[in-house]
Scaffold this active site. Structure first.
Site, PDB file in Angstrom:
ATOM      1  N   TYR A  56       6.934  55.469 -28.174  1.00 13.77           N
ATOM      2  CA  TYR A  56       8.278  55.985 -27.821  1.00 13.77           C
ATOM      3  C   TYR A  56       8.412  56.225 -26.310  1.00 13.77           C
ATOM      4  CZ  TYR A  56      12.017  59.586 -27.718  1.00 13.77           C
ATOM      5  OH  TYR A  56      13.125  60.343 -27.441  1.00 13.77           O
ATOM      6  N   SER A  58       1.213  68.422 -22.858  1.00 10.27           N
ATOM      7  CA  SER A  58       2.278  68.936 -23.707  1.00 10.27           C
ATOM      8  C   SER A  58       2.462  70.425 -23.474  1.00 10.27           C
ATOM      9  CB  SER A  58       1.895  68.688 -25.168  1.00 10.27           C
ATOM     10  OG  SER A  58       2.736  69.435 -26.027  1.00 10.27           O
ATOM     11  N   TYR A  76      -4.648  69.195 -32.344  1.00  8.82           N
ATOM     12  CA  TYR A  76      -3.859  68.395 -31.408  1.00  8.82           C
ATOM     13  C   TYR A  76      -3.738  69.113 -30.068  1.00  8.82           C
ATOM     14  CZ  TYR A  76       0.222  66.479 -29.038  1.00  8.82           C
ATOM     15  OH  TYR A  76       1.073  65.982 -28.087  1.00  8.82           O
ATOM     16  N   LYS A 130      -5.370  68.282 -26.147  1.00  4.56           N
ATOM     17  CA  LYS A 130      -4.653  68.190 -24.864  1.00  4.56           C
ATOM     18  C   LYS A 130      -5.282  69.134 -23.840  1.00  4.56           C
ATOM     19  CE  LYS A 130      -1.515  65.160 -25.969  1.00  4.56           C
ATOM     20  NZ  LYS A 130      -1.602  63.798 -25.395  1.00  4.56           N
TER      21      LYS A 130
HETATM   22  P1  NAD Z   1       3.865  57.467 -29.844  1.00  8.32           P
HETATM   23  O1  NAD Z   1       3.014  57.663 -31.053  1.00  8.32           O
HETATM   24  O2  NAD Z   1       5.188  56.834 -30.007  1.00  8.32           O
HETATM   25  O3  NAD Z   1       3.044  56.659 -28.729  1.00  8.32           O
HETATM   26  C1  NAD Z   1       1.644  56.726 -28.612  1.00  8.32           C
HETATM   27  C2  NAD Z   1       1.117  55.303 -28.663  1.00  8.32           C
HETATM   28  O4  NAD Z   1      -0.303  55.307 -28.521  1.00  8.32           O
HETATM   29  C3  NAD Z   1       1.425  54.599 -29.978  1.00  8.32           C
HETATM   30  O5  NAD Z   1       2.102  53.382 -29.680  1.00  8.32           O
HETATM   31  C4  NAD Z   1       0.046  54.337 -30.589  1.00  8.32           C
HETATM   32  O6  NAD Z   1       0.025  53.114 -31.314  1.00  8.32           O
HETATM   33  C5  NAD Z   1      -0.846  54.325 -29.384  1.00  8.32           C
HETATM   34  N1  NAD Z   1      -2.243  54.702 -29.619  1.00  8.32           N
HETATM   35  C6  NAD Z   1      -2.719  55.782 -30.296  1.00  8.32           C
HETATM   36  N2  NAD Z   1      -4.065  55.789 -30.261  1.00  8.32           N
HETATM   37  C7  NAD Z   1      -4.450  54.707 -29.530  1.00  8.32           C
HETATM   38  C8  NAD Z   1      -5.699  54.185 -29.149  1.00  8.32           C
HETATM   39  N3  NAD Z   1      -6.848  54.780 -29.518  1.00  8.32           N
HETATM   40  N4  NAD Z   1      -5.736  53.062 -28.400  1.00  8.32           N
HETATM   41  C9  NAD Z   1      -4.579  52.440 -28.031  1.00  8.32           C
HETATM   42  N5  NAD Z   1      -3.368  52.887 -28.381  1.00  8.32           N
HETATM   43  C10 NAD Z   1      -3.302  54.014 -29.125  1.00  8.32           C
HETATM   44  O7  NAD Z   1       4.008  58.904 -29.149  1.00  8.32           O
HETATM   45  P2  NAD Z   1       4.927  59.367 -27.946  1.00  8.32           P
HETATM   46  O8  NAD Z   1       5.918  60.328 -28.482  1.00  8.32           O
HETATM   47  O9  NAD Z   1       5.381  58.193 -27.169  1.00  8.32           O
HETATM   48  O10 NAD Z   1       3.866  60.218 -27.119  1.00  8.32           O
HETATM   49  C11 NAD Z   1       3.131  59.670 -26.038  1.00  8.32           C
HETATM   50  C12 NAD Z   1       2.172  60.718 -25.524  1.00  8.32           C
HETATM   51  O11 NAD Z   1       2.900  61.888 -25.151  1.00  8.32           O
HETATM   52  C13 NAD Z   1       1.122  61.176 -26.530  1.00  8.32           C
HETATM   53  O12 NAD Z   1      -0.101  61.369 -25.857  1.00  8.32           O
HETATM   54  C14 NAD Z   1       1.669  62.501 -27.023  1.00  8.32           C
HETATM   55  O13 NAD Z   1       0.653  63.374 -27.465  1.00  8.32           O
HETATM   56  C15 NAD Z   1       2.345  63.029 -25.774  1.00  8.32           C
HETATM   57  N6  NAD Z   1       3.419  63.994 -26.066  1.00  8.32           N
HETATM   58  C16 NAD Z   1       4.445  63.632 -26.895  1.00  8.32           C
HETATM   59  C17 NAD Z   1       5.447  64.552 -27.189  1.00  8.32           C
HETATM   60  C18 NAD Z   1       6.579  64.200 -28.125  1.00  8.32           C
HETATM   61  O14 NAD Z   1       7.240  65.103 -28.627  1.00  8.32           O
HETATM   62  N7  NAD Z   1       6.865  62.917 -28.390  1.00  8.32           N
HETATM   63  C19 NAD Z   1       5.394  65.844 -26.638  1.00  8.32           C
HETATM   64  C20 NAD Z   1       4.339  66.167 -25.782  1.00  8.32           C
HETATM   65  C21 NAD Z   1       3.354  65.220 -25.510  1.00  8.32           C
END
Ligand code: NAD
Ligand code: UDP
Length: 337
Positions: A11, A124, A148, A152
């Site tokens: 995303y 986060s 989780y 982080k």
């Molecule tokens: P998302 O799940 O859409 O994107 C994460 C991507 O990482 C996915 O496409 C997944 O396929 C890939 N992935 C996971 N493990 C992997 C690995 N071992 N090797 C290669 N690819 C891998 O999530 P997002 O919402 O885009 O979040 C991105 C980052 O931001 C994450 O680290 C998440 O923890 C952090 N984050 C997200 C939010 C939120 O609310 N969306 C809030 C705070 C932090």
């Protein structure tokens, strides 16, 4: 500049890649597709006019990382890859520590070897734990209530130790508040698999008829209307924050920590009303019990990012809802495939 974007088909990674392309940078996306679809690549191409280089692979695969860093001439990294569902992390802690902590260690080791020294990490607001004083500044105490959040925090600590050990590293941890919204074209947005855990995608699925009604998790919090208050930030503002952090980080040693939020809190009921305005419907809801682990309120003090990065969130709550609605109504089942 060639920027390795781990988690690049996810995303936030996919929308950040669009903004990188718009700024004339060259993102190289690496993702194992465990929580995203390759179909997003075609959408990036439609939106940005360029199909980015994509590598289907895992950040824990050291040999692959070594090859990509060398062959793609990578200068810096934005590290999004990881698992992100709080409830799942309680059930599968080892998978979370392996992907989020071990995955980051493997990546950092490969970067050290390849002499790539600039990295921006997705942290986060969850690292503030059950904080009582709002708004949250970067120097507020940190803690974690689930694997989780702990993953982080552990990565932030690893980055701090690494930066302290060698001044050639420039590391940035961005603490995201609640990313929502979609690309205004309606072509790219959040595509959760299964029943959404998060508020905004759940409301969007109610609006499009995929879910019957929103369950509001608690209306007895010490907030103005009793429902939980969060700092929702448009995903494109968040994406722009990564560009600002990347530019700031280059050549600046140390670990730099920034909140990325708007500084404004909104309740669950306010979000439901705002989304109702965007889609022109009254959305059904019922009050349910509190969700374990939820805090009453959480919003950012974004002043440090504004004064240091020259970045602030610009898009309004109505834009967040309108863009989410456009994406959800044009793609009721998310990305194809
Ligand atoms: P998302 O799940 O859409 O994107 C994460 C991507 O990482 C996915 O496409 C997944 O396929 C890939 N992935 C996971 N493990 C992997 C690995 N071992 N090797 C290669 N690819 C891998 O999530 P997002 O919402 O885009 O979040 C991105 C980052 O931001 C994450 O680290 C998440 O923890 C952090 N984050 C997200 C939010 C939120 O609310 N969306 C809030 C705070 C932090
Ligand atoms: N929430 C809710 N119903 C849902 C999902 C979330 O009432 O189906 C509430 C939740 O209790 C919190 C807010 O919406 O007060 C934001 O939750 P989300 O899971 O989106 O983000 P986070 O908990 O990470 O802040």
């Amino acid at each position: 500049m060639n920027v390795l974007v781990t988690g690049g088909t996810g995303y936030i990674g996919s929308l950040t890649s669009v903004q990188l392309l718009g700024a004339g940078l060259r993102p190289v996306l690496l993702d194992n597709l465990c929580n995203s679809k390759a179909a997003v690549l075609e959408r990036i191409e439609r939106v940005a006019g360029v199909r980015p280089r994509f590598i289907d692979g895992d950040i824990r695969d050291r040999a692959l990382l070594d090859r990509v860093l060398r062959e793609e001439g990578i200068d810096s990294v934005i590290h999004f890859a990881g698992l992100k569902a709080v409830g799942e992390s309680v059930e599968m802690p080892l998978a979370y520590y392996d992907n989020n902590v071990n995955g980051t260690l493997v990546l950092l080791q490969a970067l050290r070897e390849a002499r790539v020294r600039t990295l921006v990490f997705s942290s986060s607001a969850t690292v503030y734990g059950d904080a009582q004083v709002m708004p949250l500044r970067e120097d507020a105490p940190t803690s974690a209530t689930n694997p989780y959040g702990r993953s982080k925090l552990m990565v932030e600590q690893i980055l701090a130790d690494l930066a302290a050990s060698d001044p050639s590293w420039s590391l940035t941890a961005l603490r995201y508040f609640n990313p929502v919204g979609a690309h205004p074209s309606g072509l790219m947005g959040e595509d959760p698999q299964g029943i959404p855990n998060n508020l905004m995608p759940y409301i969007a699925q109610v609006a499009v008829g995929r879910r019957e009604k929103l369950r509001v998790f608690g209306n007895d919090y010490p907030t103005p209307d009793g429902t939980g208050v969060r700092d929702y930030i448009h995903v494109l503002d968040l994406a722009d924050g990564h560009l600002a952090a990347l530019r700031h980080g280059h050549g600046r040693p140390g670990l730099h920590v920034f909140n990325l939020g708007t500084g404004q809190g909104h309740s669950v009921l306010e979000m439901l009303q705002a989304f109702g305005r965007a889609c022109g419907k009254t959305l059904a809801h019922e009050i349910a019990s509190r969700r374990p682990g939820d805090v009453a309120s959480c919003w950012a003090d974004p002043a440090h990012a504004e004064s240091t990065l020259g970045w602030r969130a610009r898009r309004s709550l109505d834009e967040m809802c309108a863009d989410t609605w456009r994406w959800q109504s044009m793609n009721p089942e998310g990305y194809p495939g």
